[in-house]
Design a protein around this motif. Structure first.
Motif, mmCIF file in Angstrom:
data_model
loop_
_atom_site.group_PDB
_atom_site.id
_atom_site.type_symbol
_atom_site.label_atom_id
_atom_site.label_comp_id
_atom_site.label_asym_id
_atom_site.label_seq_id
_atom_site.Cartn_x
_atom_site.Cartn_y
_atom_site.Cartn_z
ATOM 1 N N GLY A 80 35.198 5.056 53.271
ATOM 2 C CA GLY A 80 36.177 4.695 54.305
ATOM 3 C C GLY A 80 35.903 3.317 54.881
ATOM 4 N N VAL A 81 34.634 3.022 55.122
ATOM 5 C CA VAL A 81 34.264 1.703 55.639
ATOM 6 C C VAL A 81 34.636 0.619 54.630
ATOM 7 C CG1 VAL A 81 32.319 0.218 56.263
ATOM 8 C CG2 VAL A 81 32.422 2.561 57.118
ATOM 9 N N ALA A 82 34.386 0.883 53.356
ATOM 10 C CA ALA A 82 34.736 -0.101 52.317
ATOM 11 C C ALA A 82 36.239 -0.327 52.263
ATOM 12 C CB ALA A 82 34.212 0.375 50.959
ATOM 13 N N LEU A 83 37.013 0.754 52.365
ATOM 14 C CA LEU A 83 38.473 0.604 52.373
ATOM 15 C C LEU A 83 38.933 -0.274 53.534
ATOM 16 C CD1 LEU A 83 39.741 4.207 51.540
ATOM 17 C CD2 LEU A 83 40.269 2.140 50.243
ATOM 18 N N ALA A 84 38.292 -0.095 54.675
ATOM 19 C CA ALA A 84 38.735 -0.786 55.885
ATOM 20 C C ALA A 84 38.251 -2.222 55.983
ATOM 21 C CB ALA A 84 38.274 -0.001 57.118
ATOM 22 N N THR A 85 37.112 -2.522 55.368
ATOM 23 C CA THR A 85 36.481 -3.814 55.658
ATOM 24 C C THR A 85 36.340 -4.753 54.464
ATOM 25 O OG1 THR A 85 34.255 -2.894 55.294
ATOM 26 C CG2 THR A 85 35.160 -2.775 57.535
ATOM 27 N N VAL A 86 36.520 -4.259 53.244
ATOM 28 C CA VAL A 86 36.370 -5.133 52.073
ATOM 29 C C VAL A 86 37.752 -5.591 51.633
ATOM 30 C CG1 VAL A 86 35.515 -5.331 49.713
ATOM 31 C CG2 VAL A 86 34.266 -3.928 51.368
ATOM 32 N N PRO A 87 38.113 -6.840 51.892
ATOM 33 C CA PRO A 87 39.486 -7.280 51.641
ATOM 34 C C PRO A 87 39.801 -7.568 50.172
ATOM 35 C CG PRO A 87 38.203 -9.089 52.548
ATOM 36 C CD PRO A 87 37.302 -7.881 52.546
ATOM 37 N N ALA A 88 38.789 -7.835 49.369
ATOM 38 C CA ALA A 88 39.032 -8.225 47.976
ATOM 39 C C ALA A 88 39.139 -6.978 47.096
ATOM 40 C CB ALA A 88 37.907 -9.119 47.482
ATOM 41 N N PRO A 89 40.304 -6.692 46.547
ATOM 42 C CA PRO A 89 40.452 -5.491 45.708
ATOM 43 C C PRO A 89 39.483 -5.425 44.542
ATOM 44 C CG PRO A 89 42.611 -6.385 46.261
ATOM 45 C CD PRO A 89 41.594 -7.383 46.728
ATOM 46 N N LEU A 90 39.142 -6.573 43.959
ATOM 47 C CA LEU A 90 38.221 -6.573 42.824
ATOM 48 C C LEU A 90 36.823 -6.101 43.215
ATOM 49 C CD1 LEU A 90 39.186 -9.842 40.896
ATOM 50 C CD2 LEU A 90 39.651 -7.469 40.251
ATOM 51 N N VAL A 91 36.492 -6.250 44.488
ATOM 52 C CA VAL A 91 35.208 -5.757 44.992
ATOM 53 C C VAL A 91 35.366 -4.347 45.548
ATOM 54 C CG1 VAL A 91 33.346 -6.152 46.660
ATOM 55 C CG2 VAL A 91 34.458 -8.098 45.540
ATOM 56 N N ALA A 92 36.430 -4.127 46.303
ATOM 57 C CA ALA A 92 36.633 -2.838 46.959
ATOM 58 C C ALA A 92 36.828 -1.699 45.966
ATOM 59 C CB ALA A 92 37.832 -2.919 47.903
ATOM 60 N N THR A 93 37.555 -1.957 44.890
ATOM 61 C CA THR A 93 37.893 -0.876 43.957
ATOM 62 C C THR A 93 36.665 -0.233 43.318
ATOM 63 O OG1 THR A 93 40.019 -1.929 43.507
ATOM 64 C CG2 THR A 93 39.282 -0.232 41.964
ATOM 65 N N PRO A 94 35.770 -1.004 42.664
ATOM 66 C CA PRO A 94 34.584 -0.352 42.086
ATOM 67 C C PRO A 94 33.654 0.229 43.142
ATOM 68 C CG PRO A 94 34.413 -2.735 41.882
ATOM 69 C CD PRO A 94 35.799 -2.443 42.348
ATOM 70 N N LEU A 95 33.619 -0.388 44.320
ATOM 71 C CA LEU A 95 32.752 0.111 45.384
ATOM 72 C C LEU A 95 33.249 1.464 45.883
ATOM 73 C CD1 LEU A 95 30.384 -0.323 47.283
ATOM 74 C CD2 LEU A 95 31.888 -1.656 48.780
ATOM 75 N N VAL A 96 34.541 1.547 46.167
ATOM 76 C CA VAL A 96 35.120 2.814 46.629
ATOM 77 C C VAL A 96 35.009 3.875 45.536
ATOM 78 C CG1 VAL A 96 37.280 3.952 47.308
ATOM 79 C CG2 VAL A 96 36.653 1.753 48.317
ATOM 80 N N ALA A 97 35.256 3.481 44.290
ATOM 81 C CA ALA A 97 35.152 4.434 43.181
ATOM 82 C C ALA A 97 33.734 4.992 43.066
ATOM 83 C CB ALA A 97 35.562 3.766 41.873
ATOM 84 N N ALA A 98 32.725 4.116 43.180
ATOM 85 C CA ALA A 98 31.340 4.572 43.071
ATOM 86 C C ALA A 98 30.972 5.501 44.226
ATOM 87 C CB ALA A 98 30.406 3.367 43.043
#
Length: 202
Positions: A45-63
């Protein structure tokens, strides 16, 4: 009822067997895994809210959501394997599962209107309410469905990749969760049809 990705649970549990044996050998507590699952959900949830770059947010949220699902699979299995299953542990397991999902969805407050996120939280919980109500009435626990827990995690990964479409994706999550709750309710009705003497209170 094993529609959807829930049908892969036995295969997934086999993949986690080595980890489960290692945790058992080290005396890991099932409740600690439940808490870890909540933590992974919150971090997603924190990654969804605070990581603006989809290329970074997507693998992070997936992991993080993959770890959340792994913890949800391991806690109950570890308790059974080590003889530490208790009825209260099952309660903790359920509460942890709901808390992990709500924590992940909370990250969407930064991406979509609050009313829509709250509605998504409510809808995402509905399939579990139906399953738990059925179990309380004596039916086998029903899992899976067109948009069960795993599919909802997948939708959040897609949302991380396409934050501009957070509203439509949450709408899909809501509609799919409601459809899943109704499908489970229908399955419960068939399962309990003809049962007598079942009473309950609210």
């Amino acid at each position: 009822m094993r529609a959807g990705l829930y049908a892969l649970k036995p295969w997934y549990a086999d993949r986690l067997a080595g980890t489960r044996r290692l945790l058992a050998a080290r005396g890991a507590a099932p409740d600690a895994l439940t808490a870890a699952g909540v933590g992974f959900g919150a971090l997603a949830g924190v990654a969804l809210a605070t990581v603006p770059a989809p290329l970074v947010a997507t693998p992070l949220v997936a992991a993080l959501l993959a770890l959340r699902l792994a913890a949800a699979n391991l806690d109950g299995a570890l308790a059974r394997d080590t003889g530490r299953s208790t009825r209260f542990g099952a309660v903790v397991n359920e509460l942890g599962d709901r808390a992990a999902e709500l924590a992940a969805l909370a990250g969407c407050f930064a991406l979509a209107p609050s009313w829509l996120v709250l509605l998504a939280m409510l809808a995402a919980s509905a399939p579990s309410w139906v399953a738990l109500a059925g179990a309380a009435a004596g039916a086998p626990r029903i899992n899976g469905g067109p948009v069960g827990k795993t599919e909802r995690c997948l939708l959040l990964v897609v949302l991380a990749a396409l934050p501009a479409y957070a509203g439509p994706l949450l709408a899909v999550l809501i509609a799919g969760s409601v459809l899943t709750a109704l499908a489970r309710l229908r399955a419960l009705h068939r399962n309990l049809a003809g049962a007598t003497g079942v009473t309950g209170s609210s």
